[in-house]
Design a protein around this motif. Structure first.
Motif, PDB file in Angstrom:
ATOM      1  N   ILE A   1     -26.749   9.368  -0.666  1.00  0.00           N
ATOM      2  CA  ILE A   1     -27.781   8.331  -0.581  1.00  0.00           C
ATOM      3  C   ILE A   1     -27.824   7.770   0.836  1.00  0.00           C
ATOM      4  O   ILE A   1     -28.899   7.637   1.453  1.00  0.00           O
ATOM      5  N   ARG A   2     -26.662   7.450   1.382  1.00  0.00           N
ATOM      6  CA  ARG A   2     -26.615   6.883   2.735  1.00  0.00           C
ATOM      7  C   ARG A   2     -27.086   7.891   3.778  1.00  0.00           C
ATOM      8  O   ARG A   2     -27.751   7.514   4.756  1.00  0.00           O
ATOM      9  N   ALA A   3     -26.766   9.151   3.583  1.00  0.00           N
ATOM     10  CA  ALA A   3     -27.229  10.169   4.531  1.00  0.00           C
ATOM     11  C   ALA A   3     -28.750  10.259   4.546  1.00  0.00           C
ATOM     12  O   ALA A   3     -29.374  10.385   5.607  1.00  0.00           O
ATOM     13  N   ARG A   4     -29.367  10.180   3.363  1.00  0.00           N
ATOM     14  CA  ARG A   4     -30.836  10.224   3.299  1.00  0.00           C
ATOM     15  C   ARG A   4     -31.423   8.954   3.925  1.00  0.00           C
ATOM     16  O   ARG A   4     -32.441   9.012   4.641  1.00  0.00           O
ATOM     17  N   GLN A   5     -30.807   7.810   3.684  1.00  0.00           N
ATOM     18  CA  GLN A   5     -31.256   6.574   4.324  1.00  0.00           C
ATOM     19  C   GLN A   5     -31.189   6.694   5.844  1.00  0.00           C
ATOM     20  O   GLN A   5     -32.116   6.297   6.550  1.00  0.00           O
ATOM     21  N   ASP A   6     -30.080   7.223   6.344  1.00  0.00           N
ATOM     22  CA  ASP A   6     -29.916   7.352   7.797  1.00  0.00           C
ATOM     23  C   ASP A   6     -30.970   8.291   8.381  1.00  0.00           C
ATOM     24  O   ASP A   6     -31.491   8.058   9.477  1.00  0.00           O
ATOM     25  N   GLU A   7     -31.284   9.354   7.647  1.00  0.00           N
ATOM     26  CA  GLU A   7     -32.313  10.291   8.105  1.00  0.00           C
ATOM     27  C   GLU A   7     -33.662   9.596   8.207  1.00  0.00           C
ATOM     28  O   GLU A   7     -34.401   9.778   9.187  1.00  0.00           O
ATOM     29  N   ILE A   8     -33.986   8.779   7.221  1.00  0.00           N
ATOM     30  CA  ILE A   8     -35.283   8.099   7.185  1.00  0.00           C
ATOM     31  C   ILE A   8     -35.397   7.060   8.298  1.00  0.00           C
ATOM     32  O   ILE A   8     -36.451   6.931   8.938  1.00  0.00           O
ATOM     33  N   SER A   9     -34.337   6.330   8.536  1.00  0.00           N
ATOM     34  CA  SER A   9     -34.394   5.221   9.496  1.00  0.00           C
ATOM     35  C   SER A   9     -33.855   5.588  10.882  1.00  0.00           C
ATOM     36  O   SER A   9     -33.621   4.699  11.702  1.00  0.00           O
ATOM     37  N   ALA A  10     -33.667   6.889  11.143  1.00  0.00           N
ATOM     38  CA  ALA A  10     -33.036   7.314  12.398  1.00  0.00           C
ATOM     39  C   ALA A  10     -33.782   6.822  13.628  1.00  0.00           C
ATOM     40  O   ALA A  10     -33.175   6.394  14.612  1.00  0.00           O
ATOM     41  N   ASP A  11     -35.101   6.898  13.599  1.00  0.00           N
ATOM     42  CA  ASP A  11     -35.894   6.407  14.733  1.00  0.00           C
ATOM     43  C   ASP A  11     -36.332   4.981  14.430  1.00  0.00           C
ATOM     44  O   ASP A  11     -37.249   4.751  13.650  1.00  0.00           O
ATOM     45  N   ARG A  12     -35.667   4.028  15.049  1.00  0.00           N
ATOM     46  CA  ARG A  12     -35.931   2.612  14.761  1.00  0.00           C
ATOM     47  C   ARG A  12     -37.351   2.207  15.106  1.00  0.00           C
ATOM     48  O   ARG A  12     -37.901   1.257  14.530  1.00  0.00           O
ATOM     49  N   ASP A  13     -37.978   2.896  16.055  1.00  0.00           N
ATOM     50  CA  ASP A  13     -39.349   2.549  16.440  1.00  0.00           C
ATOM     51  C   ASP A  13     -40.335   2.780  15.296  1.00  0.00           C
ATOM     52  O   ASP A  13     -41.391   2.150  15.245  1.00  0.00           O
ATOM     53  N   PHE A  14     -40.009   3.693  14.391  1.00  0.00           N
ATOM     54  CA  PHE A  14     -40.907   3.980  13.275  1.00  0.00           C
ATOM     55  C   PHE A  14     -40.885   2.865  12.230  1.00  0.00           C
ATOM     56  O   PHE A  14     -41.864   2.658  11.518  1.00  0.00           O
ATOM     57  N   GLY A  15     -39.770   2.187  12.071  1.00  0.00           N
ATOM     58  CA  GLY A  15     -39.658   1.132  11.068  1.00  0.00           C
ATOM     59  C   GLY A  15     -39.646   1.639   9.638  1.00  0.00           C
ATOM     60  O   GLY A  15     -39.964   0.897   8.706  1.00  0.00           O
ATOM     61  N   LEU A  16     -39.267   2.907   9.433  1.00  0.00           N
ATOM     62  CA  LEU A  16     -39.253   3.482   8.093  1.00  0.00           C
ATOM     63  C   LEU A  16     -37.934   3.170   7.384  1.00  0.00           C
ATOM     64  O   LEU A  16     -36.871   3.149   8.006  1.00  0.00           O
ATOM     65  N   TYR A  17     -38.019   2.956   6.070  1.00  0.00           N
ATOM     66  CA  TYR A  17     -36.814   2.747   5.277  1.00  0.00           C
ATOM     67  C   TYR A  17     -37.071   3.215   3.856  1.00  0.00           C
ATOM     68  O   TYR A  17     -38.222   3.265   3.398  1.00  0.00           O
ATOM     69  N   TRP A  18     -35.997   3.562   3.157  1.00  0.00           N
ATOM     70  CA  TRP A  18     -36.097   4.046   1.774  1.00  0.00           C
ATOM     71  C   TRP A  18     -36.195   2.830   0.868  1.00  0.00           C
ATOM     72  O   TRP A  18     -35.213   2.122   0.640  1.00  0.00           O
ATOM     73  N   ASN A  19     -37.398   2.580   0.310  1.00  0.00           N
ATOM     74  CA  ASN A  19     -37.576   1.371  -0.494  1.00  0.00           C
ATOM     75  C   ASN A  19     -37.699   1.617  -1.989  1.00  0.00           C
ATOM     76  O   ASN A  19     -37.446   0.712  -2.789  1.00  0.00           O
ATOM     77  N   VAL A  20     -38.095   2.821  -2.409  1.00  0.00           N
ATOM     78  CA  VAL A  20     -38.238   3.116  -3.840  1.00  0.00           C
ATOM     79  C   VAL A  20     -37.674   4.504  -4.124  1.00  0.00           C
ATOM     80  O   VAL A  20     -37.965   5.461  -3.393  1.00  0.00           O
TER      81      VAL A  20
END
Length: 398
Positions: A45-64
């Motif tokens: 789960i944390r690895a997938r979260q890190d992949e999603i939020s890797a580029d902080r400029d995008f502002g993406l996060y796993w919310n659902v």
């Protein structure tokens, strides 16, 4: 409302940088690599979260999470259920430890969403998903040869189905099977006709009452844990909202939803408001359903369908089709305002544009059926405009 986007992780042809350009920030995804019924490990789960939020400029996060699948043994009430329930609870615990609190799931037996054509022509170009009642009848009656299938279709639909089947090539029949199987993007299970017959045998003797009882047991086993962990479970309605392949569907109407929410009367037992799934049933007033269950809506799928008299329907543009999308979103915006006044922590409802048309460069790209880039981005832009306009109306400028 939180603009979100479904992403199939390593299986998706659409990249996170492309999603960032749509304006969405919430990522709706799952650990598709984990077999059904097994625990979702915290490290994955944390690895997938890190992949999603890797580029902080995008502002993406796993919310659902969509979806944490319910194993078929649970739906049938068969097998090592104690282990499956324990694994589901542990997955919820692990998600909560990672800060993910909204979990969408469904209780559709065997198949998820079902369509008979993945590339139906859209009115102004591009393609759309389609459910043809005669084609489904042809599949059930003449290809699958399911006992009793004739009784599920009108005489007119059966006649049209026979005409299509007798004129169809083996290639067209295989395409129909492939289209019906395409509604399993999370499981990646596919069946040929004989394989599907064998799977259906496992549901012999399981009608609506039996499936409801199995669902009630599932909720009793997992909702208290969800409460403990601060998880909001939200069931996705049946798609289409009718019996399929002789299998009962029990999340298809407002009354079904009322039964589900009452069976475990807890904020952790909630609803994914899918306007397309519910909208395919002529008896459903989707904005009214949204108003009726607004306090328990934790997630929304916004799309539209155009229904036909024989029971067929086709995915329409997000602001087209039969559902009044403005009235529906108004109900969600009003609920957010009510939550804010109550001081609830979960004020904002995440939503995603669902099932877009394949448009322009989407065609031939190989994205998951119903989940192209440009078609959904168009839908998100339209939905965003409605949300902003309604939120603007609710602000006092005195």
């Amino acid at each position: 409302m939180i603009e979100s986007w479904r992403w199939y992780g390593p299986f998706d042809a659409i990249t996170l940088p492309e999603i960032a350009q749509t304006g969405a920030t919430g990522i709706v995804t799952a650990l598709y690599e984990v077999p059904y019924g097994e625990v979702w490990p915290e490290e994955m789960i944390r690895a997938r979260q890190d992949e999603i939020s890797a580029d902080r400029d995008f502002g993406l996060y796993w919310n659902v999470v969509e979806s944490l699948p319910v194993h078929e043994d649970i739906k049938r009430g068969d097998g090592d259920l104690e282990r499956l329930f324990a694994n589901y609870r542990q997955s919820l615990r692990n998600l909560a430890a990672c800060g993910i609190s909204t979990v969408c799931y469904n209780f559709m037996p065997l198949l998820d969403w079902t369509r008979t054509q993945l590339d139906a022509p859209a009115p102004r170009g591009g393609t759309a998903l389609r459910f043809s009642q005669p084609h489904m009848a042809a599949f059930e009656i003449f290809m699958l040869e399911r006992e009793g299938a004739e009784a599920d279709y009108s005489e007119e639909v059966r006649a049209t189905a026979r005409e299509w089947y007798e004129a169809s090539s083996e290639g067209l029949r295989q395409n129909l099977l492939n289209s019906i199987m395409a509604g399993l993007p999370g499981a990646f299970d596919r069946y040929d006709v004989e394989g599907l017959r064998e799977k259906l045998k496992q549901y012999v003797g399981i009608g609506r009452d039996e499936l409801r009882a199995n669902y009630a047991r599932f909720l009793a086993e997992v909702v208290p844990a969800a409460e403990e962990f601060g998880i909001r479970l939200c069931v996705h309605p049946d798609d289409p909202p009718r019996n399929i392949l002789g299998l009962p569907r029990i999340v298809s109407t407002g009354d079904d939803i009322e039964w589900i929410l009452a069976s475990q009367d807890s904020p952790s037992n909630g609803l994914t408001l899918c306007s397309g799934s519910l909208g395919a049933n002529p008896a459903n007033d989707v904005p009214a359903i949204a108003r009726r269950f607004a306090p328990r809506i934790h997630f929304a799928h916004l799309r539209n369908v155009a229904k036909e008299p024989d029971g067929s329907f086709q995915e329409a543009a997000h602001l087209g089709g039969d559902t009044d999308m403005v009235a529906l979103i108004a109900a969600l915006v009003a609920e957010e305002r009510r939550r804010r006044q109550e001081g609830r922590a979960d004020v904002s409802i995440p939503y995603r544009p669902d099932h877009g048309h394949e448009l322009l460069d989407d065609v031939g790209r190989g994205t998951h059926p119903g989940y192209p880039l440009i078609g959904r981005m168009r839908g998100l832009a339209e939905l965003r405009g409605i949300v902003k306009a309604l939120q603007h109306e609710s602000v006092s400028y005195d």
